[in-house]
Design a protein around this motif. Structure first.
Motif, PDB file in Angstrom:
ATOM      1  N   ARG A   1      38.629  14.038  34.448  1.00 18.82           N
ATOM      2  CA  ARG A   1      37.799  14.286  35.570  1.00 18.82           C
ATOM      3  C   ARG A   1      37.793  15.761  36.130  1.00 18.82           C
ATOM      4  O   ARG A   1      37.026  16.121  36.980  1.00 18.82           O
ATOM      5  CB  ARG A   1      38.429  13.377  36.742  1.00 18.82           C
ATOM      6  CG  ARG A   1      38.046  11.872  36.633  1.00 18.82           C
ATOM      7  CD  ARG A   1      38.512  11.040  37.681  1.00 18.82           C
ATOM      8  NE  ARG A   1      38.751   9.675  37.303  1.00 18.82           N
ATOM      9  CZ  ARG A   1      37.773   8.847  37.217  1.00 18.82           C
ATOM     10  NH1 ARG A   1      36.604   9.173  37.479  1.00 18.82           N
ATOM     11  NH2 ARG A   1      38.009   7.571  36.848  1.00 18.82           N
TER      12      ARG A   1
ATOM     13  N   ASP B   1      43.848  12.263  34.921  1.00 20.27           N
ATOM     14  CA  ASP B   1      42.563  12.579  35.664  1.00 20.27           C
ATOM     15  C   ASP B   1      42.176  14.016  35.601  1.00 20.27           C
ATOM     16  O   ASP B   1      41.150  14.727  35.573  1.00 20.27           O
ATOM     17  CB  ASP B   1      42.665  12.176  37.050  1.00 20.27           C
ATOM     18  CG  ASP B   1      42.347  10.632  37.245  1.00 20.27           C
ATOM     19  OD1 ASP B   1      41.581  10.004  36.345  1.00 20.27           O
ATOM     20  OD2 ASP B   1      42.417  10.295  38.413  1.00 20.27           O
TER      21      ASP B   1
ATOM     22  N   ILE C   1      41.295   5.624  30.757  1.00 18.01           N
ATOM     23  CA  ILE C   1      40.697   6.420  31.559  1.00 18.01           C
ATOM     24  C   ILE C   1      39.880   7.303  30.887  1.00 18.01           C
ATOM     25  O   ILE C   1      38.764   7.607  31.348  1.00 18.01           O
ATOM     26  CB  ILE C   1      41.866   7.097  32.365  1.00 18.01           C
ATOM     27  CG1 ILE C   1      42.565   6.167  33.462  1.00 18.01           C
ATOM     28  CG2 ILE C   1      41.237   8.284  33.412  1.00 18.01           C
ATOM     29  CD1 ILE C   1      43.802   6.851  33.959  1.00 18.01           C
TER      30      ILE C   1
ATOM     31  N   ARG D   1      38.447   9.790  41.348  1.00 19.95           N
ATOM     32  CA  ARG D   1      39.919   9.773  40.799  1.00 19.95           C
ATOM     33  C   ARG D   1      39.991   8.271  40.490  1.00 19.95           C
ATOM     34  O   ARG D   1      39.448   7.411  41.140  1.00 19.95           O
ATOM     35  CB  ARG D   1      41.006  10.272  41.653  1.00 19.95           C
ATOM     36  CG  ARG D   1      41.445   9.506  42.918  1.00 19.95           C
ATOM     37  CD  ARG D   1      42.591   9.937  43.617  1.00 19.95           C
ATOM     38  NE  ARG D   1      42.787   9.171  44.871  1.00 19.95           N
ATOM     39  CZ  ARG D   1      43.361   7.747  44.720  1.00 19.95           C
ATOM     40  NH1 ARG D   1      44.003   7.460  43.931  1.00 19.95           N
ATOM     41  NH2 ARG D   1      43.585   7.419  46.010  1.00 19.95           N
ATOM     42  N   THR D   2      40.908   8.085  39.538  1.00 17.81           N
ATOM     43  CA  THR D   2      41.208   6.704  38.925  1.00 17.81           C
ATOM     44  C   THR D   2      42.169   6.034  40.016  1.00 17.81           C
ATOM     45  O   THR D   2      43.134   6.594  40.551  1.00 17.81           O
ATOM     46  CB  THR D   2      41.958   6.726  37.739  1.00 17.81           C
ATOM     47  OG1 THR D   2      41.167   7.457  36.739  1.00 17.81           O
ATOM     48  CG2 THR D   2      42.174   5.369  37.223  1.00 17.81           C
TER      49      THR D   2
ATOM     50  N   ASP E   1      37.623   2.980  35.936  1.00 17.00           N
ATOM     51  CA  ASP E   1      37.845   3.611  37.185  1.00 17.00           C
ATOM     52  C   ASP E   1      39.021   3.039  37.995  1.00 17.00           C
ATOM     53  O   ASP E   1      39.490   3.650  38.968  1.00 17.00           O
ATOM     54  CB  ASP E   1      36.584   2.943  38.162  1.00 17.00           C
ATOM     55  CG  ASP E   1      35.119   3.496  37.222  1.00 17.00           C
ATOM     56  OD1 ASP E   1      34.833   4.750  37.667  1.00 17.00           O
ATOM     57  OD2 ASP E   1      34.469   2.744  36.625  1.00 17.00           O
TER      58      ASP E   1
ATOM     59  N   ARG F   1      47.295  10.409  37.158  1.00 18.84           N
ATOM     60  CA  ARG F   1      47.080  12.099  37.730  1.00 18.84           C
ATOM     61  C   ARG F   1      47.090  12.825  36.661  1.00 18.84           C
ATOM     62  O   ARG F   1      46.229  13.640  36.728  1.00 18.84           O
ATOM     63  CB  ARG F   1      48.217  12.323  38.760  1.00 18.84           C
ATOM     64  CG  ARG F   1      47.983  11.590  40.110  1.00 18.84           C
ATOM     65  CD  ARG F   1      49.196  12.023  40.801  1.00 18.84           C
ATOM     66  NE  ARG F   1      49.141  11.216  42.247  1.00 18.84           N
ATOM     67  CZ  ARG F   1      50.126  10.992  42.916  1.00 18.84           C
ATOM     68  NH1 ARG F   1      51.253  11.703  43.034  1.00 18.84           N
ATOM     69  NH2 ARG F   1      50.018  10.481  44.311  1.00 18.84           N
TER      70      ARG F   1
END
Length: 390
Positions: free
Chosen positions: A389, A385, A362, A135-136, A367, A382
Motif C-alpha cells: 500500500r 502494507d 494482502i 491499511r489491512t 482488505d 504492517r
C-alpha cells in the motif's frame, strides 16, 4: 528499458506523471495502457459471434469454442482480450444489440469499473466505524466452543473469553470475531439454544467492555437476531445467506455489515474462480433483494471450505480475480489445514505458514485478515502494507 506491471488506472496515472505527460493526453492514453482478460460463461453461439465480431472490430479479440461460428455447439465460454479503451467501445455497441447483450454490456462495464481499484471508505458498524482500504484490518478470532480445530475449549467460559478478547485488543486487533459453533471437517451441528448459550453471555460483556466492533460468526438467523439485539456490530455468515433463508432479512433490518463466505458441499468445480464469482453474484443478489445495501457486503473466498489443498492454494494465487465484484475481501487462513498439510505441521506450529498466506493475500487484494495469532500477524500485516500500500 524494463516492463511495468500495472493493476489499475491509478498506477497508470503515476507512470504518466513520472514521464511528464500532459494531463489531457494522459486521460486519452490511460484506457490504452490497461489490458484485460475477461471470461464470460455459457453464451449461445449467436451471442458469442456478435461479441467476437465487435471485439475484432475494435482491435481486440475473443476466444470461443470450436464450432461457435457455425452454431454447431449449443453453448460456449468466451475469453475476451483487449484494452480498456477497446472494451469501452465494444460496450457501446453491445448496448444496441439483441439477445440480452445489452444486459451483458452493463455487467461488463461494472466489472471494468471495479478493476480500477477500491477507494478507501468508511464501513459503518452501528456506533463504530472502520476504514477500509487505507491499511489491512486484522480480525481476531475468539471461539467459545469446546471443539474448534485450533483452540477448542480454551475460551468456553466467560472470564477466559473476555481475557482473550482483551489480549487481542492489546495485540492490535481491529475487530473481534466471536463464534459459538465449530465448523471444522466432520463437526457436529449444534442447536440454536446451545449456540445462544455459548455466544450471548460473552457478547453481552464484550459490547460493554471492548471498544472494537464485534462480529458474530453464525449461519443461524435466530442467533444473528439475538446477537444484534444485544449489540453485535457485524454478522459473519459462512454460508452466504444460504443456510438460513431468514438471515438476509435479519441483517437488512439492522443494516449492519455482512461477511459472506464462499462454501459448498463437496470439492467439484467447473472453474474454481468462475464458480466462486457466480456463487457470490447469486448471494449478492439475494442480499440486495432483501434490502442489504451493497456497501455493507464483504466477501470471503472460504479457504478450507469445500476445497482441496490445491484449490485453496489456487484461490490464494488467483485472489485478484474477485476484484471484478468491487467488494472488500476478508481472508481467513489462520492455522488451517492448508498450512498444516503443506508444511506437515500441527495446529500449534502454523504461525509462519499463516504469515506467508496473510502476506500473499494482502498482496493479492485482501482488505481484512482473520487470525488467531494477532500479535504476530499484525507485524506481518504492517510489513506487507508498507510494501503493497506504500
Amino acid at each position: 528499458m524494463h516492463n511495468l506491471v500495472i493493476a489499475h488506472r491509478g498506477e497508470v496515472w503515476e507512470e504518466f506523471k513520472k514521464v511528464g505527460a500532459d494531463a489531457a493526453g494522459s486521460a486519452i492514453m490511460a484506457p490504452k495502457a490497461l489490458h484485460r482478460l475477461v471470461k464470460i460463461y455459457d453464451l449461445a453461439p449467436r451471442q458469442a459471434n456478435i461479441i467476437k465480431q465487435e471485439m475484432l472490430g475494435k482491435g481486440g479479440d475473443a476466444a470461443v469454442t470450436r464450432g461457435t461460428v457455425d452454431s454447431s455447439v449449443e453453448k460456449t465460454d468466451v475469453l475476451l482480450m483487449g484494452t480498456e479503451k477497446q472494451y469501452r467501445a465494444v460496450i457501446k455497441k453491445l448496448r444496441m444489440q439483441p439477445f440480452k447483450l445489452a444486459a451483458l454490456a452493463e455487467q461488463l462495464k461494472q466489472t471494468l469499473d471495479n478493476l480500477n481499484g477500491r477507494q478507501p471508505r468508511e464501513l459503518i458498524c452501528r456506533d463504530k466505524k472502520l476504514t477500509l482500504g487505507e491499511r489491512t484490518l486484522v480480525m481476531g478470532i475468539l471461539n467459545v466452543t469446546p471443539d474448534s480445530f485450533s483452540d477448542g475449549g480454551s475460551y468456553d467460559n466467560i472470564d477466559a473469553a473476555i481475557a482473550c478478547a482483551r489480549r487481542l485488543v492489546d495485540e492490535g486487533a481491529d475487530i473481534i470475531d466471536l463464534g459459538g459453533e465449530s465448523t471444522h471437517p466432520g463437526y457436529e451441528p449444534i442447536s440454536v439454544e446451545e449456540e445462544l448459550d455459548r455466544v450471548i453471555p460473552v457478547l453481552q460483556v464484550l459490547v460493554r467492555e471492548i471498544n472494537l466492533p464485534v462480529s458474530v460468526d453464525t449461519t443461524k438467523a435466530s442467533v444473528a437476531r439475538r446477537a444484534l439485539e444485544v449489540g453485535a456490530h457485524i454478522i459473519n455468515d459462512q454460508w452466504s445467506l444460504r443456510a438460513d433463508r431468514n438471515m438476509a432479512s435479519v441483517v437488512a433490518e439492522y443494516q449492519v455489515p455482512l461477511v459472506m463466505m464462499h462454501n459448498q458441499r463437496g470439492t467439484e468445480y467447473r472453474d474454481l474462480m468462475g464458480d466462486m464469482v457466480r456463487f457470490f453474484r447469486e448471494s449478492i443478489a439475494m442480499a440486495e433483494q432483501a434490502g442489504i445495501v451493497r456497501e455493507n457486503i464483504i466477501i470471503d473466498p472460504g479457504i478450507g471450505f469445500g476445497k482441496t489443498v490445491q484449490h485453496n492454494l489456487e484461490a490464494l494465487r488467483r485472489l485478484r480475480e474477485l476484484d471484478g465484484l468491487g467488494l472488500p475481501v476478508l481472508l481467513g487462513t489462520s492455522r488451517k489445514s492448508l498450512v498444516g498439510k503443506t508444511l506437515d505441521l500441527p495446529t500449534d506450529q502454523r504461525v509462519e505458514g499463516t504469515g506467508a498466506t496473510v502476506a500473499l493475500g494482502i498482496a493479492n487484494g485482501a482488505d481484512i485478515v482473520r487470525v488467531h495469532d494477532v500479535k504476530e500477524m499484525v507485524r506481518v500485516v504492517r510489513m506487507t502494507d508498507a510494501v503493497v500500500r506504500g
